[in-house]
Each structure stands twice: as structure tokens, then as C-alpha cells.
Design a protein around this motif. Structure first.
Motif, PDB file in Angstrom:
ATOM      1  N   ARG A 265      15.997  61.789  61.079  1.00  0.00           N
ATOM      2  CA  ARG A 265      15.258  61.217  59.954  1.00  0.00           C
ATOM      3  C   ARG A 265      14.076  60.398  60.413  1.00  0.00           C
ATOM      4  NH1 ARG A 265      18.409  61.113  54.946  1.00  0.00           N
ATOM      5  NH2 ARG A 265      20.278  62.269  55.478  1.00  0.00           N
ATOM      6  N   ASP A 266      13.051  60.320  59.560  1.00  0.00           N
ATOM      7  CA  ASP A 266      11.894  59.491  59.903  1.00  0.00           C
ATOM      8  C   ASP A 266      12.124  58.066  59.411  1.00  0.00           C
ATOM      9  OD1 ASP A 266      11.442  59.453  57.193  1.00  0.00           O
ATOM     10  OD2 ASP A 266       9.769  60.862  57.250  1.00  0.00           O
ATOM     11  N   ASP A 267      11.106  57.212  59.563  1.00  0.00           N
ATOM     12  CA  ASP A 267      11.271  55.804  59.213  1.00  0.00           C
ATOM     13  C   ASP A 267      11.559  55.603  57.734  1.00  0.00           C
ATOM     14  OD1 ASP A 267      10.836  55.037  61.776  1.00  0.00           O
ATOM     15  OD2 ASP A 267       8.676  54.808  61.536  1.00  0.00           O
ATOM     16  N   ARG A 268      11.104  56.549  56.904  1.00  0.00           N
ATOM     17  CA  ARG A 268      11.345  56.390  55.473  1.00  0.00           C
ATOM     18  C   ARG A 268      12.716  56.905  55.071  1.00  0.00           C
ATOM     19  NH1 ARG A 268       7.201  58.655  51.654  1.00  0.00           N
ATOM     20  NH2 ARG A 268       6.705  60.300  53.108  1.00  0.00           N
ATOM     21  N   GLY A 269      13.458  57.429  56.036  1.00  0.00           N
ATOM     22  CA  GLY A 269      14.785  57.941  55.720  1.00  0.00           C
ATOM     23  C   GLY A 269      14.797  59.395  55.315  1.00  0.00           C
TER      24      GLY A 269
END
Ligand SMILES: Nc1ncnc2c1ncn2[C@@H]1O[C@H](COP(=O)(O)OP(=O)(O)O)[C@@H](O)[C@H]1O
Ligand SMILES: [Mg+2]
Lengths: 500, 426
Positions: A265-269
Motif C-alpha cells: 500500500r502507498d502512504d494514503r492506504g
């Protein structure tokens, strides 16, 4: 002439970024500005767009000299700029982003007239064939579409001198072709275009004239008809360059890196890496191509232990790894990160300190709580000579070195261990041609010595030049893996755009 | 059902699993608290104990009988609500929407506890509400001041100090000029100047914004204490700016329960309503607001299209300071009638908390300020009703609520991206 820059000079602390640069472009003409990284192209355009003040020289629009004090004045003279790093607010929608600064308003207090603004944008995007949803949020748009928003911003302000700073850097070859259609259409309609690039094939294809910049100076101006890629390369670099990399035939060994069903997942979820399956063998270079922002960053961070694995497994020589960078490094993984000053080096630390970042806690560099500065200095001095790092001394702040030499510090440190696997992300981003050649040579040496290598790059040329096999990443997935022999620009380009 | 859940878990990703587990933990907490409340309601309070809430003031035109609530019943209702929410949360643990129910649970529980503490007494609900609003009002102003600064990308930690200095300026100015309104004007102007001072430090000299604000707060405390002991105590007539009275709105102020709280206040209350609405519209619907937000999110992008980033920031900080000064004047001319040492009492910081809790938007700030105002008014009301809870606990209540809200309820909200970073013009 619609626009002339006369003898522009700009001095930064320690760098003469522009040295009496003169260029000109007329209505309906496409001028390419060619130069390698650091040649001073962006600086020149920042002066043109009123962001920087030149130390010397003048800007002449329609034969009238101007001194732009701020971007508003440049915009008023018809200059529109699509910056290399997009200038957008992620949480704004397209309509707000385009109109910001010249909003459509009603009444004395400047109430926004969103319907009118939206209608204007729909009209513009239809006129110029720039397909954009006016209500979409910028942060949800792929980079290619963001670029269209940037072009719309310029057109909305009635710019008829349009500057595009390395616009193809974020595009697939096919998207670049679409961009070229738009650029030619604008030129036909009378817009003066300045197209900036360091890619030889592109400038030959699109430009009416090509001005080459090297180390802040104009080397010459040629037309595509009277030049060739190798002649341009020589102008750009100042010597003959070899456009390909020499390599031995190596039989590939056993699997070193095995990735199974990886999800990250990226930082935004949001899920950024989807079910990736990939193997890298000893003695081969696997290149991961793809447009920026398709999950490559998260993929590499997961491989190097900088980001949690959401599902799936990563094994290195049979050992499953978890989120533990030091353990991974000690397994024999070398990491060349995409952002050298964020993940590769500590600015404010010396070259020597940066060189031992992976091993300072061990003999011979330390014992107990004591750090042995002599041992550190000796090792760093050796590395500086082995890797030809141009630095005043090993005690110099690493932040003050050039990008190429910073990268060499990283490579020296990472290759200094007993390496089984190299994970290189954008290993030559922003470097000059000399440094690019050097880094590439070192990477190929490792391969020839039987190391497994994974190179992730948004520069398709880099992947094509280095890789034995090419995997293409699109929207978080590996959409195809091709052997080098079958990997043509067109096939890889289509995969980069998500067409299987 | 259990089998299905197990199968789910094996195919779930790590993040989903985390959300799922958090949901289950939350469900368990609700259930435990709910059961506890039911237990207390059934066995721990006398069956016939009542709390009679007054819902109108004695002098009100409309008179209504007291609202009598059985203490045990209130606990049980709260407990059942807790159990229902626990059930909802348990059936789909990772669904985010249930998280909002946390505030419902907290509210009914708080009300039940309040009713329990007040058992056998006749507290005034309408008084509680009025006090809530008057405590909330300066927090609203502080929160709006914080929004103005942060939306432009500059952190204003100095609101607390500006409030304090604004209060002192109001008191002295009002006393000298013999008119509280003149005092208010002086309070606002000094706030504006202090905002500009902070702007010069942060924008022009790139002083770290946290440090600049903190220095301002410390200086404000020192200067006002010095002034108070050396000047105001020696010449008390310099600390008598006069009071601003209430202006009830006809009819509306007579509505039982909420009328006195919402429609019977000083002009500050109505100024607060107007400011909330104007700022909400201005930030989201005008050219000024669009540019302000752009500068706060990505100043470089704003600069490339000819927006003067620094000018927008200077103005925003001046406005932020002026609003904080206005909050300071309120404390003097509405609450106490004179300047007191340390009278800002954390309002500036709670205002910043309200900004975060309210998601950097004015209406949200108003809601958050009401929560904090309620905690303060509960503290002061319980003290006067004479319940046997130690006063220390009562007086820390507002701060505890602030911490719980900011740490627990808010979760991850995103403020303007460029906050705290100086912008360099080339
Ligand atoms: N704001 C700045 N401050 C100091 N040096 C700069 C700045 N911007 C660019 N430079 C330096 O000026 C040179 C030219 O940079 P640039 O114009 O970005 O090159 P290009 O766009 O051709 O890659 C580089 O050496 C770069 O490091
Ligand atoms: Mg550039």
C-alpha cells in the motif's frame, strides 16, 4: 521574432547556470532546447517565466525589451510554462487548478463563478483536443493527464509562447506521440513553442530548430535535417559518447530474488502494488519499466524493507524477508534509492560518514560504544579513489557534492558489501552523461560477476540499454515480461500504457 | 459464521487485518462500557433516585416543568446504546462509518455520568447550555484565528499570547478612553500588529514558526504580569474598561433550553455567528479563499501563476492576529470586566486543537469549540452545584477532554501541506 532571449546570464552560488545565452523562436515555430541534466535549461526558462531575475541580458517580446519582475508580468506577455515538476495543488479539482490566479468571478467580493469557469475549460479542452474531466481531483489523475491540465492552464491564460520543460519524462512513448500531435496543432495555430528535452530522438522528431546548451552555454543551433543523433550527442556532451553499454555473455544462475503475490500500500492506504510475481536470477539484469507513479516506488520500498508488505512474500536466496532494512542489507542486498538525498545519504554528514552508514556499528569501524575514526577515514579514502569520487576531501559535506558524485558515494558503499542482489531505483536520475556511463558500467560489472540485478527506471532508454529481461509495471501490476531481444520501444511503450 | 470469519482472515491483507482487529477491539470496549453502565444502573444507584434538570430560567417568559430523569434508567439507556453500537461494530468490524458512533457513545455516557453525579439535585440544564456557549465563544475566535494562519501555510502558535496581550490592551485602552468599545478596537489592533510581527519573523526572517510563536507566548505572559503588578495594581482605574452587556434577540431568546444560550448574548455571540458563516463562504467560495488555500498547499505553484504568496501570508497573519485580539477583548469586557494575570487560560491552544478537530474549516471549529466549551461549563457548574467530586478533577476536565478528542477521536486529518515551511522567493 515573437521572442528573443539576449545574452542571459545567471549565477548561482558556485554554478554559472546560464552564461550569455541567446535563443529565439517565432510564431508557429517549434524550438527544441537540448542539453543534458544540469546544462541550465530549466534555469533559463525560469528566467523567461519571471520566476528568477537574470544577472544580465534581456527578454525581447515582439521586438520590445521586457524585464519581468514576477510571473504575472510574463503571463501578461503571453508566456505560458509547463514546469518539469508540475505546479498543481493535489487537493484542488481541475477547474480550480486551471483558473487559479485568473478566476472567473461574480460581484464585488470575488465570489467564484464555478459553472462559468467549468464551461470555459470544457470549451478549451474540446478546441485543443485535451481530454480532461473538469471535476476530477488532481491527486486522482495520472501524470499524463496532469500534464494536460498544465497545458490547459497556459491556454486558459491565452499564452501563445508555450514552454514545455522535459514534458516527455513522465510519458510513455505513445503518450509522447499524442503530446507531439497537440504540440504540432498548437504550432500550426500560431503558438511559438519551446520544447525542452535531453532525448535526442525526440528533438529530431519534433523540432524545427534545435539549440544545444552545455554547461550553461549555447553550443550551437541546428535543424533536424542537417544533424544526426550522434552529432547532437557530441554537441550536448562535448565529446564522443557511446550510446550503448558493453556486456559479456553470462549464463544466468539460480534464482536470487523471488517475489510472490506481493501487495503493498502507498502512504494514503491505497493498494499501490498488486499481486506482483517476479524472479531475478544471478547474473542477469531485470529492468522494470513504467511511467512514474505506477507503484514502482512502493515496490522497491517493500523489497528493501522500507515499507510493510501487505500480502505475499519476498525471498532472497531462499530467506523470506520482512520489514527490516539492516537485515536485508546484511543478506547482501545493495540499494540505490530513487531519491538519493532522502533515502541514500544524510546531508550534513561527511562523505566518510555516509560511506560507512551500513557498517559503522561493526568492526573495524567500531567496537563497543567507540567509533574508530581512523578506520572509517582509511576505508573512505580507499573508496574515493576506487570509485573516482570527485570531492575536496572525505570530510566534505556530502550535500555539497554534485549529483553524480553523490551517487558514486552510494554505489561505493552499497557495492562495498558482499553483494548478491542489487536493487537500483532510477539509478541515474538527474545525472550528467559522464556519470550515467560510469554508474551503468559498474552495474554491468556486477552482473558479469554473477550478481542478480533489478533496475527500476522510468527512463525507457535506460531499461532498454541495460536489461536482459524487461518487466513493465502499470497501475501496480507487472503487465508483461519480455526478453531484451523482443523488447522493442513500441511493445514496451504499449505495455507502459496498460495495453497488453 | 465463525468459519466464514476465519476464512476471511487468511485472505485478508495486513492493513485490512489491522482495521478489522481495531474494529473488534473497539466493539469489545463499547460492550464492556455498555455492560458496566447497565450494571451501575441496575445495582449501584438507588432505584428511585431522580435528577431534575431545569430547562428554563426562573425569569423566562415561558415556564416548563423540570425534566426529571431516573438516574438508574439513564445509565441503562446509555448502556444499551453502548451495547447496540458494539453490536453494529462487531458485525462489520472494519467499516469506517461505525467509527463516527464513538461520539454518540461518548455523549450518552457522559450525560449518564453527569446525571448520576447530580443525583437527587436540581441542576439547571439551560444554565449549563448557556455556560457552554459562553465558554465556547472565545475558543471559536481562537480557532478561526488559527485557521486563517494555517490555511495560508503559516503556523500561529502565538494565539495564546496574542489573546493575553489583546486582553491587556483592551482593558487599558478601554479604561483610558472611558469606553469598552474603544478598548475592543485597541485590543483588535494590537492583535493585528502582533500577527504582523509574527509574520515578519516567520516569513521575512524564516524564524522557526513554533519557536516564534512560543517566544511570543512567553513574552506575553511576562509583559502582562509585569504590567499588572507594576501598573494595574497601583492604578486600578486603568483596569476598569467597563462591560458589554447582553442583547437578547426578541422571541428567539425565549425558546426553552436553547434560546438563552444561542440568542441572548453580547454582540460577540452574533459576531461569532457572522464570522463563522463569512469565513466558511470566503474560504471555499471566493477568489481570496481559493488563493489562500493554494498558497497553503503549494506556494510554489501559486507563485508560478503570478500569485503573490508572501502578501497573502502577511494579510492572513494580520487577520489571524486581529481575530485573536478580539478573543482577548471578549475575556475582558464580557467575562470579567478587568484584566487578570493568565486570563487566556489555554484558550489559544484549545483553539488550535479545535482547528484540528474541526478539520481546518470554520463550521467544524464551531462544533469542536462547543465540545470543549461543554467540558468547561460542566466543570464550573458541577463545582457550584456542590457535588462531592474533588475540584482538581473538575478543573482538569476541559484539558482531559481536549487530549482525548485530539488524540483519540480525530485520527488522521490532513492540514494544509505547506504549514510550517518558509517560502523562499528568488
Ligand atoms: N535555485 C538554485 N540554486 C542553486 N543552484 C541551482 C538552482 N537551480 C539550479 N541550480 C544549478 O544550476 C545548474 C543548472 O540547473 P538546471 O537549470 O536545473 O539544469 P537543467 O534543467 O538543464 O537540467 C545546475 O548545476 C543546478 O544545480
Ligand atoms: Mg531541468
Amino acid at each position: 521574432m515573437r521572442l528573443r532571449l539576449n545574452g542571459i546570464t545567471k549565477q548561482f552560488p558556485g554554478v554559472l547556470a546560464n552564461d550569455h545565452v541567446s535563443i529565439e523562436v517565432d510564431r508557429g515555430e517549434i524550438l527544441a532546447l537540448l542539453g543534458e541534466n544540469g546544462a541550465g535549461k530549466t534555469t533559463l526558462m525560469n528566467i523567461l517565466s519571471g520566476l528568477y531575475r537574470p544577472d544580465e541580458g534581456e527578454i525581447v517580446v515582439d521586438e520590445k525589451p521586457h524585464a519581468f519582475r514576477d510571473p504575472a508580468e510574463a503571463i501578461a506577455s503571453g508566456i505560458g510554462m509547463v514546469h518539469q515538476h508540475f505546479m498543481l495543488v493535489p487537493i484542488f479539482d481541475v477547474t480550480d487548478s486551471v483558473t487559479l490566479g485568473s478566476e472567473v468571478t461574480r460581484g464585488p467580493i470575488g465570489a467564484l463563478d464555478r459553472p462559468a469557469a467549468r464551461a470555459r475549460i470544457v470549451e478549451l479542452s474540446e478546441t485543443y483536443g485535451l481530454d480532461v474531466d473538469p471535476d476530477a481531483m488532481i491527486e486522482d489523475l495520472p501524470v499524463g493527464v496532469r500534464q494536460r491540465v498544465e497545458i490547459l492552464k497556459a491556454l486558459y491564460r491565452h499564452s501563445d509562447i508555450l514552454v514545455l520543460d522535459e514534458p516527455s519524462a513522465v510519458l510513455t512513448p505513445q503518450e509522447t506521440e499524442e503530446l507531439f500531435v497537440i504540440i504540432r496543432g498548437l504550432a500550426k495555430a500560431g503558438t511559438a513553442i519551446i520544447f525542452i528535452s535531453h532525448k535526442l530522438n525526440e528533438v529530431i522528431e519534433i523540432a524545427d530548430r534545435i539549440t544545444v546548451l552545455r554547461l550553461g552555454r549555447v553550443v550551437g543551433t541546428v535543424t533536424p535535417a542537417e544533424t544526426s543523433q550522434s552529432a547532437l550527442a557530441e554537441m550536448m556532451v562535448g565529446r564522443q559518447v557511446q550510446l550503448t553499454v558493453d556486456r559479456k555473455d553470462v549464463t544466468r544462475g539460480e534464482v536470487v530474488l523471488a517475489v510472490k503475490g506481493l501487495q503493498v500500500r502507498d502512504d494514503r492506504g491505497e493498494i499501490a502494488v498488486k499481486h506482483v510475481e517476479l524472479e531475478v536470477h544471478a547474473g542477469e539484469i531485470v529492468g522494470v519499466a513504467g511511467v512514474q507513479g505506477n507503484g514502482q516506488t512502493e515496490f522497491v520500498e517493500a523489497l528493501t524493507g522500507l515499507r510493510a508488505v501487505d500480502a505475499g512474500t519476498i525471498t532472497i536466496s531462499g530467506t523470506e524477508i520482512h520489514q527490516d532494512p539492516r537485515y536485508i542489507a546484511d543478506l547482501g542486498v545493495a540499494h540505490i534509492p530513487e531519491d538519493r538525498l532522502r533515502d541514500g545519504l544524510i546531508r550534513g554528514f561527511t562523505v566518510a560518514e555516509n560511506y560507512v552508514l551500513d557498517a559503522y556499528h561493526r568492526e573495524p569501524y567500531s567496537s563497543g560504544i567507540r567509533l574508530h575514526r581512523d578506520a572509517v577515514a582509511a576505508a573512505a579514502t580507499q573508496a574515493v579513489s576506487d570509485f573516482d569520487i570527485r570531492t575536496p576531501s572525505i570530510m566534505t559535506d556530502v550535500g555539497s557534492l554534485s549529483g553524480g558524485n553523490q551517487q558514486k558515494v552510494i554505489v561505493a558503499r552499497e557495492f562495498g558489501r558482499d553483494v548478491k542482489l542489487v536493487v537500483g531505483s532510477q539509478p541515474t536520475r538527474g545525472l550528467d552523461v559522464g556519470s550515467i556511463e560510469y554508474i551503468h558500467r559498474r552495474i554491468v560489472e556486477q552482473r558479469d560477476a554473477g550478481v542478480a540485478i533489478l533496475i527500476v527506471s522510468t527512463e525507457l532508454d535506460e531499461v532498454l540499454a541495460l536489461a536482459d529481461r524487461i518487466a513493465v509495471m502499470y497501475d501496480g501490476e507487472i503487465v508483461g515480461i519480455l526478453p531484451a531481444a523482443e523488447a522493442t520501444r513500441e511493445r514496451v511503450g504499449l505495455l507502459m500504457g496498460g495495453v497488453r | 459464521m465463525t468459519g466464514a470469519r476465519m476464512a476471511d482472515e487468511t485472505t485478508m491483507s495486513a492493513a485490512d487485518r489491522r482495521a478489522h482487529n481495531n474494529g473488534l477491539i473497539r466493539a469489545a470496549i463499547y460492550a464492556a462500557v455498555g455492560l458496566l453502565a447497565v450494571f451501575v444502573g441496575l445495582f449501584r444507584v438507588p432505584a428511585d433516585q431522580l435528577t431534575a434538570y431545569k430547562v428554563v430560567f426562573e425569569e423566562s417568559v415561558i415556564q416548563l416543568p423540570d425534566l426529571s430523569l431516573p438516574v438508574g434508567g439513564t445509565y441503562m439507556v446509555a448502556g444499551v446504546v453502548g451495547l447496540i453500537v458494539a453490536g453494529l461494530q462487531f458485525t462489520s468490524p472494519s467499516s469506517v462509518s461505525w467509527r463516527r458512533l464513538m461520539s454518540v457513545v461518548l455523549f450518552v455516557l457522559a450525560f449518564a455520568v453527569l446525571t448520576g453525579i447530580l443525583g437527587g439535585k436540581t441542576p439547571s440544564l439551560v444554565g449549563l447550555m448557556s455556560a457552554t456557549v459562553s465558554f465556547a465563544l472565545p475558543i471559536v475566535f481562537a480557532g478561526l484565528a488559527a485557521i486563517l494562519a494555517e490555511r495560508s501555510g503559516v503556523m500561529n502558535i502565538g494565539i495564546e499570547g496574542i489573546i493575553l496581550l489583546g486582553a491587556a490592551a483592551t482593558s487599558i485602552g478601554g479604561s483610558l478612553l472611558g469606553n469598552p468599545l474603544a478598548g475592543i478596537a485597541i485590543g483588535v489592533i494590537s492583535g493585528l500588529l502582533l500577527g504582523l510581527l509574527l509574520a515578519v519573523l516567520a516569513i521575512r526572517y524564516h524564524v522557526d514558526q513554533v519557536i516564534a510563536g512560543t517566544v511570543l507566548n512567553l513574552a506575553a505572559a511576562g509583559i502582562t504580569t509585569f504590567m499588572y503588578t507594576r501598573i494595574l495594581q497601583v492604578k486600578p482605574d486603568l483596569n476598569q474598561p467597563g462591560l458589554v452587556g447582553a442583547t437578547p434577540i426578541p422571541f428567539l431568546s425565549e425558546i426553552p433550553m436553547i434560546g438563552p444560550a444561542l440568542f441572548n448574548g453580547s454582540f460577540y455571540l452574533y459576531a461569532g455567528y457572522i464570522l463563522i458563516v463569512i469565513m466558511q463562504l470566503a474560504i471555499y467560495r471566493t477568489r481570496w479563499g481559493l488563493r489562500l488555500r493554494a498558497v497553503g498547499e503549494n506556494p510554489k505553484a501559486a507563485a508560478t501563476i503570478g500569485i503573490d504568496v508572501l502578501r497573502i501570508r502577511y494579510r492572513a497573519l494580520a487577520m489571524s492576529g486581529a481575530v485573536a485580539g478580539f478573543a482577548g477583548s471578549y475575556l475582558v469586557v464580557v467575562s470579567t470586566g478587568s484584566f487578570q494575570i493568565g486570563m487566556s487560560a489555554g484558550i489559544g491552544f484549545i483553539g488550535i486543537a479545535a482547528m484540528i478537530f474541526g478539520g481546518w474549516n470554520p463550521v467544524g471549529v464551531a462544533g469542536a469549540a462547543l465540545v470543549f466549551g461543554f467540558a468547561r461549563s460542566a466543570e464550573s457548574r458541577l463545582g457550584t452545584v456542590g457535588v462531592d467530586v474533588p475540584t482538581v478533577f473538575l478543573s482538569i476536565l476541559p484539558y482531559v477532554v481536549t487530549i482525548i478528542v485530539v488524540a483519540g477521536l480525530v485520527g488522521r486529518v490532513r492540514g494544509p501541506s505547506s504549514v510550517g515551511q518558509p517560502y523562499e522567493q528568488s
